[in-house]
Scaffold this motif. Structure first.
Motif: not given
Length: 164
Positions: A58-64, A73-76
């Motif tokens: 899940f983290a890999a998907f969200v980071i991409a 990523l910082r803004a998200a």
């Protein structure tokens, strides 16, 4: 919100029904595969390890996904309520652990029969707990939804076991 902001938001929103249906089918398939794999892996490995692997994917998907948007990523990840967000994340991880343990104890069908009833319980309790008006139409929808869950999943008597 102003009227112009509402119009801009509505214009940016797409109403592509075939795309929506396709995305729902894909989402349902992905969650079904995740649950099946989690059930299989939890019978062999520690539940925490299974949840950790799920979160890595899940983290890999969200980071991409976050890298594609402005700010990255910082803004998200930016939030004005970090404690609340951390609590929500821990609560979600605990819920997934409980679900995977339920898969191994009860089985997939019986676990889903129990967990699928939660939205119906939330709607039913919205009157007494939140003070919302729950009319006969909502009660009828809740009843039909509950019957539908029982018909589709055909749970056995193990749903009424104390482990459930």
């Amino acid at each position: 919100m102003s009227m112009a902001t509402n119009r801009a938001a509505a214009a940016a929103q797409s109403n592509n029904i075939p795309l929506g249906i396709t995305l729902m089918v894909i989402t349902t398939f992905v969650f079904a595969v995740q649950d099946g794999l989690s059930r299989h892996l939890a019978s062999e490995y520690n539940v925490m390890m299974v949840v950790m692997i799920r979160y890595w994917f899940f983290a890999a998907f969200v980071i991409a996904l976050a890298k594609r948007h402005a700010g990255g990523l910082r803004a998200a990840a930016r939030t004005s309520q970090p404690v609340l967000q951390i609590f929500r994340g821990l609560l979600l991880a605990a819920e997934i652990c409980v679900m995977i343990v339920a898969f191994t104890i009860l089985g997939l069908v019986e676990s889903h029969a129990v967990f699928t009833c939660y939205p119906l319980l939330v709607a039913a309790l919205s009157g007494p707990v939140l003070g919302e008006s729950v009319g006969w139409r909502r009660w009828a929808a809740i009843g039909i939804g509950f019957i539908g869950v029982l018909i589709i999943l055909q749970p056995g008597m193990s749903v009424f076991d104390p482990a459930a």
